[in-house]
Design a protein around this motif. Structure first.
Motif, short mmCIF file in Angstrom:
data_model
loop_
_atom_site.label_atom_id
_atom_site.label_comp_id
_atom_site.label_asym_id
_atom_site.label_seq_id
_atom_site.Cartn_x
_atom_site.Cartn_y
_atom_site.Cartn_z
N UNK A 130 112.65 19.73 -5.35
CA UNK A 130 113.67 20.88 -5.25
C UNK A 130 114.74 20.41 -6.23
N UNK A 131 114.72 20.51 -7.31
CA UNK A 131 115.68 20.44 -8.40
C UNK A 131 116.17 18.83 -8.29
N UNK A 226 117.35 16.97 -4.02
CA UNK A 226 117.92 16.28 -4.94
C UNK A 226 118.96 15.39 -3.88
N UNK A 227 119.25 14.27 -4.29
CA UNK A 227 119.87 13.40 -3.43
C UNK A 227 121.39 13.91 -3.60
N UNK A 228 122.09 13.80 -2.50
CA UNK A 228 123.57 14.38 -2.23
C UNK A 228 123.39 15.57 -1.68
N UNK A 229 122.99 16.82 -2.52
CA UNK A 229 122.86 18.15 -2.14
C UNK A 229 121.57 18.57 -1.08
N UNK A 255 117.28 6.53 -0.94
CA UNK A 255 117.00 7.03 -2.46
C UNK A 255 115.81 8.13 -2.14
N UNK A 256 115.91 9.18 -3.07
CA UNK A 256 114.93 10.18 -2.89
C UNK A 256 113.43 9.65 -3.17
N UNK A 257 113.45 8.73 -4.04
CA UNK A 257 112.01 8.25 -4.36
C UNK A 257 111.61 7.39 -3.37
N UNK A 258 112.33 6.82 -2.55
CA UNK A 258 111.92 5.73 -1.34
C UNK A 258 111.56 6.64 -0.22
N UNK A 259 112.51 7.75 0.03
CA UNK A 259 112.18 8.65 1.11
C UNK A 259 110.95 9.41 0.72
#
Length: 275
Positions: A130-131, A226-229, A255-259
């Motif tokens: 998602x974005x 996305x990270x943050x939002x 980090x989003x890639x690790x998650x």
């Protein structure tokens, strides 16, 4: 105090604005070039090798150094239909960003064509972003998705990176092994996935359940923001469930890639254990 009028030429302020103007001109030239040239420049040994071996990929020209060619481990028959130019490393570097690690190989090719949602008929695990806009993150995510057997990656037409050398290098060849589906409306796509039997699970740090306790079906679609939002509100309202990854350490977020990698591992375990 000097005013703008009497400020001497060549001051740090002038230099700063001059750099901004040059950067703007460079970006415009790059945009104009991209509009005229639809090809992508893929670089790095793994990226180039997998792209050449992909029959769905249209290839135009391979630029390769003498040292890198044998490291691609490609038979002459595979290279027969491809224009191959033997070059020095600097010739490749001049075509790329100065910090790109090309490893002596660059392939000029057409981007892969996005697939429709109908290609998901035989897939049990898919990933939805998602974005997520950072091409390094998306490339790393693609690599994890392929490693854990995800059949497709779904992104939005807007606010998602297009195929590029940076994204492909981060994916390290995995871009050639997954269906990439782009949609205009993510909420509508999630609803369509529900109708064909996917349980849609959004990852959220405040999710009411642990991810492992959320799995209930034999077809899983993981949704990450996305990270943050994080996930957008509409996406949060559309998925079947919101789940969290419990992180025991002092740092509470990933980090989003690790998650994504951890989430894919958990989903793969669920699908494998339940047949």
């Amino acid at each position: 105090m000097n005013t703008k009028k009497d400020q001497p030429a060549g001051t740090p302020k002038d230099t700063h604005y001059a750099k901004l103007r040059r950067a703007h001109r460079d970006q415009k030239r790059q945009a104009d070039k991209s509009a005229d040239d639809p090809t992508v420049k893929l670089y790095g040994l793994h990226t180039v090798r997998e792209a050449i071996l992909n029959p769905a990929r249209q290839k135009w020209r391979l630029l390769v150094t003498r040292n890198a060619l044998p490291r691609l481990q490609l038979e002459d028959a595979v290279l027969a239909g491809l224009k191959v130019d033997m070059v020095e490393p600097k010739a490749i570097a001049e075509l790329l960003d100065g910090e790109a690690v090309h490893q002596g190989a660059l392939l000029e090719a057409m981007p892969l064509k996005p697939e429709p949602l109908s290609r998901l008929s035989a897939t049990r695990l898919i990933l939805i972003l998602d974005q997520v806009t950072d091409p390094h993150n998306v490339g790393a995510i693609i690599r994890s998705a392929v490693a854990f057997g995800a059949g497709a990656l779904i992104t939005t037409n807007r606010h998602s990176p297009t195929e590029s050398g940076v994204l492909a290098k981060a994916a390290s060849g995995a871009l050639e092994h997954i269906h990439h589906i782009t949609v205009r409306n993510l909420a509508d796509a999630i609803e369509e996935l529900k109708e064909i039997g996917f349980q849609t699970i959004g990852l959220d740090s405040d999710g009411p359940e642990q991810l492992e306790d959320t799995f209930a079906e034999q077809r899983i679609a993981l949704v990450l923001g996305a990270e943050g939002k994080g996930l957008r509100q509409k996406t949060r309202m559309t998925v079947d469930a919101l789940a969290r990854l419990d992180v025991p350490g002092t740092i509470r977020s990933l980090n989003v890639s690790n998650a994504t990698a951890i989430s894919l591992y958990a989903a793969h375990r669920h699908l494998s254990s339940d047949g």
